[in-house]
Scaffold this active site. Structure first.
Site, mmCIF file in Angstrom:
data_model
loop_
_atom_site.group_PDB
_atom_site.id
_atom_site.type_symbol
_atom_site.label_atom_id
_atom_site.label_comp_id
_atom_site.label_asym_id
_atom_site.label_seq_id
_atom_site.Cartn_x
_atom_site.Cartn_y
_atom_site.Cartn_z
ATOM 1 N N HIS A 85 0.861 -1.180 -0.091
ATOM 2 C CA HIS A 85 -0.113 0.051 0.095
ATOM 3 C C HIS A 85 0.991 1.236 0.021
ATOM 4 C CE1 HIS A 85 -2.767 3.009 1.882
ATOM 5 N NE2 HIS A 85 -3.704 2.075 1.580
ATOM 6 N N GLN B 42 -4.610 -5.249 6.837
ATOM 7 C CA GLN B 42 -5.667 -6.012 6.206
ATOM 8 C C GLN B 42 -5.621 -7.376 6.965
ATOM 9 O OE1 GLN B 42 -8.218 -5.331 4.319
ATOM 10 N NE2 GLN B 42 -7.257 -3.125 3.885
ATOM 11 N N LYS C 265 -10.476 -0.667 10.465
ATOM 12 C CA LYS C 265 -10.532 -1.877 9.612
ATOM 13 C C LYS C 265 -10.652 -2.967 10.448
ATOM 14 C CE LYS C 265 -7.417 -0.198 6.277
ATOM 15 N NZ LYS C 265 -8.140 0.270 4.828
ATOM 16 N N CYS D 41 -4.619 2.311 -3.706
ATOM 17 C CA CYS D 41 -3.461 2.766 -3.237
ATOM 18 C C CYS D 41 -2.324 2.109 -3.216
ATOM 19 C CB CYS D 41 -3.783 3.369 -1.607
ATOM 20 S SG CYS D 41 -4.904 4.652 -1.266
ATOM 21 N N ASP E 21 3.045 -4.736 7.901
ATOM 22 C CA ASP E 21 1.658 -3.880 7.762
ATOM 23 C C ASP E 21 0.612 -4.917 7.894
ATOM 24 O OD1 ASP E 21 -0.535 -2.661 7.066
ATOM 25 O OD2 ASP E 21 0.331 -1.652 5.070
HETATM 26 N N1 PLP Z 1 -1.845 -0.826 4.581
HETATM 27 C C1 PLP Z 1 -2.965 -1.296 4.016
HETATM 28 C C2 PLP Z 1 -2.604 -2.769 3.771
HETATM 29 C C3 PLP Z 1 -4.168 -1.089 3.788
HETATM 30 O O1 PLP Z 1 -5.053 -1.449 3.288
HETATM 31 C C4 PLP Z 1 -4.358 0.495 4.418
HETATM 32 C C5 PLP Z 1 -5.514 1.080 4.024
HETATM 33 O O2 PLP Z 1 -6.449 0.668 3.321
HETATM 34 C C6 PLP Z 1 -3.373 1.077 4.878
HETATM 35 C C7 PLP Z 1 -1.969 0.674 5.070
HETATM 36 C C8 PLP Z 1 -3.389 2.708 5.401
HETATM 37 O O3 PLP Z 1 -4.280 2.515 6.495
HETATM 38 P P1 PLP Z 1 -4.776 3.908 7.298
HETATM 39 O O4 PLP Z 1 -5.378 4.551 5.919
HETATM 40 O O5 PLP Z 1 -6.026 3.305 8.137
HETATM 41 O O6 PLP Z 1 -3.654 4.447 7.674
#
Ligand code: PLP
Length: 414
Positions: free
Chosen positions: A131, A211, A234, A373, A208
């Site tokens: 992401h 998900q 999430k 993203c 990270d």
């Molecule tokens: N990393 C992953 C795999 C994500 O799916 C997301 C959000 O869609 C993020 C990071 C970023 O999360 P946040 O916008 O809640 O900081």
């Protein structure tokens, strides 16, 4: 006690749905079918109530008050930290830093750890399925320090090319940062193996988990990652709150990345400033108290669910959709890795994903369209984006069928 807690051990999706008031509505005169869970999950009544109760009864600023409400707010806020620590498999309180979300947690590490540990020629190892939140902070710190980013490729089916990833590890690798579950593809990375390999090469690891934590239990000790990050929204919790788990020794050695109130021990113009201990050293300013309490409530709610049964339910939903999509010869699937979770990404011949999303919304069906993203990943597949349907534990087989019928309707407009 929530209804779901009463059904511990016997997963009943109808009872679980009842706890999510937002799901009861009609959108565009059709029952809402919410399949945008990878972007954000909906909130059970228990979370909504915990936040409202906090503001009704207990709100005050935390940590520095000498009165009852301040004590209550502080106790609830710090209890939420302990709930998160337990949720991650028994981390220490000192190892749990509240942030605004995954994005801020990665920026914290990139700045506080990266700027003190990276220099010219040092390597940051990423994957092509990250992401943007796990790319851009590293690009910024690489630019500032002269470090170099290496990117491991993704195979045609959406799996990480693990051999290529391992081949990119070297004595120059200072940090390997990897997504646990891809938000665009649902692929699960073998992070325990990756962490072990990175550690053997002398690198620090960041996972990270944005998900992952909502789909299966995560134990940071078993993974042995140095940093693990996720977002509350999430995980059935509120927006604006997230978590950085960091190994205590690493956090301890890192300088603060933001300064202000709450994170200091003593401030003096003459003698300089000394900082608070962990984890408060990394929590400058008034924190998102209600957010942390809401996240604690989300974790308590989730702890009342049979997670093995919930994961099996999500897998069955995905299998049903996969089977339907596999029979459509105008659909190009993006991401078919074995064992992936809760995400179906695809393109419909002759239709831009944005139009598909709009036509589905007219039928009350919420999906996400676009690059999710993950622009480098879309580039790897040579596409501008996908239509993404993503499941959570409250979705039903009827909703899968409704989505499939919705795609037929979309075709009739093309
Ligand atoms: N990393 C992953 C795999 C994500 O799916 C997301 C959000 O869609 C993020 C990071 C970023 O999360 P946040 O916008 O809640 O900081």
């Amino acid at each position: 006690m929530s209804t779901a807690m009463q059904t511990r051990g016997a997963f009943d999706v109808a009872l679980i749905r009842d706890e999510f008031p937002i799901l009861e509505q009609a959108v565009n005169d059709r029952p809402l079918v919410y399949l945008d869970n990878a972007a954000s999950t909906q909130k059970p009544e228990a979370v909504i109530r915990a936040i409202a109760d906090y503001y009704r009864r207990d709100h005050s600023n935390v940590h520095r008050g000498a009165h009852t409400l301040a004590d209550r707010a502080t106790a609830a806020f710090e209890q939420a930290r302990m709930d998160v620590a337990a949720f991650l498999g028994g981390a220490k309180r000192e190892e749990i830093v509240f942030t605004r979300g995954t994005t801020e947690a990665i920026n914290l590490v990139a700045n506080a750890w990266g700027r003190t540990h990276l220099g010219p020629g040092d390597e940051i190892l990423l994957t092509a399925m990250e992401h943007h939140a796990n790319i851009v902070p590293w690009q910024l710190v690489a630019e500032a320090t002269g470090a170099v980013i290496r990117v491991a490729p993704v195979l045609e089916n959406g799996e990480l090319d693990l051999d290529a990833w391992k081949a990119l590890l070297s004595e120059r690798t200072r940090i390997a940062a990897m997504v646990h579950v891809s938000n665009a593809l649902g692929s699960i990375n073998p992070v325990a193996d990756m962490v072990a390999a990175a550690r053997a090469a002398g690198a620090v690891t960041l996972v990270d988990g944005a998900q992952a934590v909502n789909h299966f239990p995560v134990d940071v000790h078993a993974l042995a990652a140095d940093f693990y990050v996720f977002s509350g929204h999430k995980l059935f919790g509120p927006t604006g709150i997230g978590v950085l788990y960091g190994r205590e020794s690493l956090l301890d050695a890192m300088p603060p990345w933001q300064g202000g109130g709450e994170m200091i021990e003593r401030v003096s113009f003459e003698a300089g400033t000394t900082f608070a201990g962990l984890p408060w050293k990394f929590e400058a300013g008034t924190p998102h108290i209600a957010g942390a309490i809401g996240l604690g409530a989300a974790i308590a709610w989730l702890n009342g669910i049979d997670r093995v049964a919930a994961a099996a339910h999500e897998a069955a939903l995905l299998a049903r959709l996969d089977a339907a999509l596999a029979g459509m010869n105008d659909v190009r699937r993006i991401g078919t890795a074995p064992g992936r979770v809760a995400v179906a990404s695809f393109l419909l011949d002759g239709a831009h994903p944005t139009d598909v999303g709009m036509l589905l919304d007219q039928q009350g069906i919420a999906v996400r369209v676009g690059h999710h993203c993950t622009m480098p990943l879309m580039e790897r597949f040579g596409i501008p984006g996908t239509v993404r349907a993503s499941f959570s534990i409250y979705n039903t087989f009827e909703e899968v069928d409704c989505f499939v019928a919705g795609l037929d309707k979309v075709r009739s407009f093309l």
